[in-house]
Motif scaffolding. Structure first.
Motif, PDB file in Angstrom:
ATOM      1  N   PRO A 158       0.767  -1.301   0.029  1.00 44.86           N
ATOM      2  CA  PRO A 158      -0.095  -0.168  -0.136  1.00 44.86           C
ATOM      3  C   PRO A 158       0.686   1.252   0.186  1.00 44.86           C
ATOM      4  O   PRO A 158       1.961   1.328   0.465  1.00 44.86           O
ATOM      5  CB  PRO A 158      -0.873  -0.151   1.215  1.00 44.86           C
ATOM      6  N   PRO A 159       0.386   2.389  -0.510  1.00 47.22           N
ATOM      7  CA  PRO A 159       1.014   3.646  -0.356  1.00 47.22           C
ATOM      8  C   PRO A 159       0.984   4.264   0.841  1.00 47.22           C
ATOM      9  O   PRO A 159       0.179   3.988   1.646  1.00 47.22           O
ATOM     10  CB  PRO A 159       0.097   4.600  -1.318  1.00 47.22           C
ATOM     11  N   LYS A 160       2.075   5.245   1.054  1.00 47.29           N
ATOM     12  CA  LYS A 160       2.010   6.047   2.260  1.00 47.29           C
ATOM     13  C   LYS A 160       2.248   7.553   1.856  1.00 47.29           C
ATOM     14  O   LYS A 160       3.051   7.682   0.730  1.00 47.29           O
ATOM     15  CB  LYS A 160       3.268   5.807   2.952  1.00 47.29           C
ATOM     16  N   PHE A 161       1.706   8.519   2.536  1.00 45.97           N
ATOM     17  CA  PHE A 161       2.012   9.869   2.310  1.00 45.97           C
ATOM     18  C   PHE A 161       2.539  10.494   3.451  1.00 45.97           C
ATOM     19  O   PHE A 161       1.936  10.439   4.679  1.00 45.97           O
ATOM     20  CB  PHE A 161       0.635  10.564   1.779  1.00 45.97           C
ATOM     21  N   ILE A 162       3.953  10.812   3.517  1.00 45.88           N
ATOM     22  CA  ILE A 162       4.560  11.332   4.608  1.00 45.88           C
ATOM     23  C   ILE A 162       4.684  12.711   4.788  1.00 45.88           C
ATOM     24  O   ILE A 162       5.185  13.264   4.034  1.00 45.88           O
ATOM     25  CB  ILE A 162       6.004  10.365   4.506  1.00 45.88           C
ATOM     26  N   ILE A 163       4.339  13.106   6.037  1.00 44.70           N
ATOM     27  CA  ILE A 163       4.277  14.399   6.237  1.00 44.70           C
ATOM     28  C   ILE A 163       5.163  14.693   7.351  1.00 44.70           C
ATOM     29  O   ILE A 163       5.118  14.309   8.575  1.00 44.70           O
ATOM     30  CB  ILE A 163       2.870  15.076   6.505  1.00 44.70           C
ATOM     31  N   MET A 164       6.256  15.578   7.234  1.00 44.10           N
ATOM     32  CA  MET A 164       7.212  15.847   8.198  1.00 44.10           C
ATOM     33  C   MET A 164       7.124  17.474   8.527  1.00 44.10           C
ATOM     34  O   MET A 164       7.137  18.279   7.478  1.00 44.10           O
ATOM     35  CB  MET A 164       8.596  15.709   7.800  1.00 44.10           C
ATOM     36  N   GLU A 165       7.102  17.894   9.900  1.00 40.42           N
ATOM     37  CA  GLU A 165       7.106  19.369  10.031  1.00 40.42           C
ATOM     38  C   GLU A 165       8.160  19.708  11.098  1.00 40.42           C
ATOM     39  O   GLU A 165       8.007  19.091  12.094  1.00 40.42           O
ATOM     40  CB  GLU A 165       5.790  19.603  10.457  1.00 40.42           C
ATOM     41  N   TYR A 166       8.619  20.638  10.760  1.00 38.16           N
ATOM     42  CA  TYR A 166       9.698  21.221  11.817  1.00 38.16           C
ATOM     43  C   TYR A 166       9.501  22.898  11.626  1.00 38.16           C
ATOM     44  O   TYR A 166       9.454  23.369  10.852  1.00 38.16           O
ATOM     45  CB  TYR A 166      11.391  21.045  11.327  1.00 38.16           C
ATOM     46  N   ASN A 167       9.177  23.198  13.001  1.00 41.04           N
ATOM     47  CA  ASN A 167       9.028  24.684  13.274  1.00 41.04           C
ATOM     48  C   ASN A 167      10.040  25.401  14.307  1.00 41.04           C
ATOM     49  O   ASN A 167      10.252  25.283  15.253  1.00 41.04           O
ATOM     50  CB  ASN A 167       7.706  24.805  14.305  1.00 41.04           C
TER      51      ASN A 167
END
Length: 505
Positions: free
Chosen positions: A248-257
């Motif tokens: 299955p696919p994955k959608f990876i979201i990474m956030e650095y503030n």
């Protein structure tokens, strides 16, 4: 491998190999000879007199101390060529070949004598800390090899346990440069390992896990969307490319503030095709194994997020990775299919092997949610870019001259060079579809450009740069500090870009 900085001299530092530098200029080579031969019983003078060493760029001499005051087993003297012609890249390459020589001699500890900066600064025009960073990066990056699956110890690289850069006088600037280099090299190694790993090790789920583990370790947020969530968002491009795969696919979201008080936010997007067979438009068998590296853009994005977080840069950064395999099967998407993407635009599939731009369409559309200051995407997108630029330059496309110039500047400094190609309106006619908003291929001509023009339709009016790393990310042979295979390109480039942005805060 431990990278460190210490105060010391060529006589006090203990190591299996000490690397020292010399120019080929007669007076400077003589100074080096007089200084080193005190411990070498005239070995260097004998080599020079015989014409066996002249100090040319990347020329090596391995010398063995005869004086008991030295604690090193050997000195590896490396030439830099003429002082008037020195560049930072020549220094990097000479340092790299000397480090590889030390490794080939089974050195577990390498010490690098920090060269006299006063001999370089009028030619190189870089700060002392970046000068030190460059030496450290060249040495460590040159020692990389993907050999985790080799069971024959003789075929494996001898593992260097420590690289120690030393100077006679302690310097906080040198120390800082080496600190940064340690973080950057670790991130490049991470990207290289992800790219070089076989597709039965790195696939969407495990790529996502690598990002999650990095985020937990280094303090940035990671969220992974599974197939039901991707379906809910309407990412028809990612779902279509995934339809032929059992994974299955994955959608990876990474956030650095790193700068919460700022409204500026950059989004970097990486193509995450963990294996590309071409799908129904099947690739030839020859060279298909290299398609495990078709997620090099994703690797660069994840590794850049890690480096930026570890460096604690005062920027706000989002990383997006659409991850899937592109496989043929009875359920695979087909030429002639029409897909609806995240932002509602429709795509006519002309060729299922032009899949990277299709999954990036969803990711670039999603990037608009952040109202970004700029979007930068990295992708092993087209063979046409390799035909145009070879393995030595990344193709750069964009809609914002200032952003492109800033990336070009970072590329010149790190030697991860980029070269601009046009995105003129005339190219739009090549990807015009009679039955959908856009077609995913543009025919034989200007393939790298038509791919970029396709992507441009999904970035809205935001400043955007597309980096086609097809040539620079997957190398057909080893270079001085780049391995054959996955190079980790993009990490040093982007880190330098964001460090420059940080300095302007």
């Amino acid at each position: 491998m431990k990278l460190k900085y210490s105060k010391g001299t060529i006589t006090t530092v203990k190591a299996d190999s000490i690397i020292s530098f010399t120019f080929s200029d007669e007076n400077l080579l003589k100074e080096t000879t007089n200084r080193l031969d005190k411990f070498l019983n005239g070995q260097l003078n004998a080599l020079i007199s015989a014409g066996d060493f002249k100090g040319k760029e990347k020329e090596l001499a391995v010398l063995y101390p005869t004086n008991s005051t030295m604690k090193a087993k050997r000195i590896i003297l490396v030439g830099l060529g003429e002082r008037d012609k020195i560049t930072l890249e020549k220094l990097r390459r000479s340092c790299a070949v000397a480090s590889k020589k030390a490794q080939s001699l089974k050195s577990e500890t390498i010490a690098i004598e920090f060269p006299d900066y006063s001999l370089f600064k009028d030619k190189i025009n870089e700060t002392l800390d970046y000068f030190a960073q460059s030496i450290a990066e060249a040495s460590v990056l040159a020692l990389y090899k993907f050999d985790k699956y080799l069971t024959d110890e003789e075929k494996k690289n001898k593992k260097v346990k420590e690289v120690n850069i030393f100077s006679e006088k302690e310097s906080n600037e040198i120390k800082e440069g080496i600190r940064v280099a340690d973080i950057v090299c670790s991130a490049v190694y991470f990207a290289r390992d992800l790219a070089n790993a076989p597709a039965n090790e790195i696939y969407p789920e495990t790529l996502a896990k690598a990002a999650v583990n990095s985020g937990k370790k280094y303090g940035y947020k990671v969220k992974v969307l599974d197939k039901p969530e991707i379906e809910k968002l309407g990412m028809g491009g990612l779902l279509a490319v995934n339809s032929g795969s059992s994974k299955p696919p994955k959608f990876i979201i990474m956030e650095y503030n790193g700068n919460p008080r700022s409204n500026e936010r950059y989004v970097i997007v990486g193509k995450g095709i963990t294996f590309d067979s071409g799908g129904i438009s099947l690739k030839p068998a020859q060279g298909m194994d290299e398609m495990k590296m078709d997620m090099s853009g994703a690797a660069a994005v994840i590794a850049t997020m890690e480096a930026v977080a570890r460096l604690k840069l005062p920027v706000n950064l989002v990383g997006l990775v659409p991850a899937t395999e592109n496989m043929p099967s009875g359920s695979a998407y087909k030429p002639g299919d029409i897909l609806k993407t995240y932002i509602g635009k429709t795509i006519e599939v002309d060729n299922t092997d032009a899949e990277g731009r299709i999954i990036l369409a969803d990711a670039l559309g999603y990037a608009q949610r952040y109202k970004p200051t700029a979007i930068i995407d990295l992708a092993t997108l087209t063979g046409a870019c390799v035909v145009a630029l070879g393995y030595f330059a990344t193709g750069m496309f964009g809609n914002d001259e200032k952003l492109m110039e800033e990336i070009k500047k970072a590329g010149e400094k790190t030697y991860e060079r980029v070269w601009p190609l046009p995105t003129w309106d005339e190219y739009d006619q090549l990807i015009k579809s009679d039955v959908a908003d856009v077609k995913n291929t543009g025919g034989r001509w200007a393939g790298a450009i038509t791919a970029a023009k396709f992507l441009q339709k999904f970035v809205g009016n935001y400043p955007w740069v597309h980096l086609d790393i097809a040539g620079t990310a997957m190398l057909d042979k080893e270079y001085d500090y780049q391995p054959k295979g996955g190079s980790g390109v993009g990490v040093r480039l982007l880190v330098e870009f964001f460090r420059n942005k940080s300095k302007k805060k």
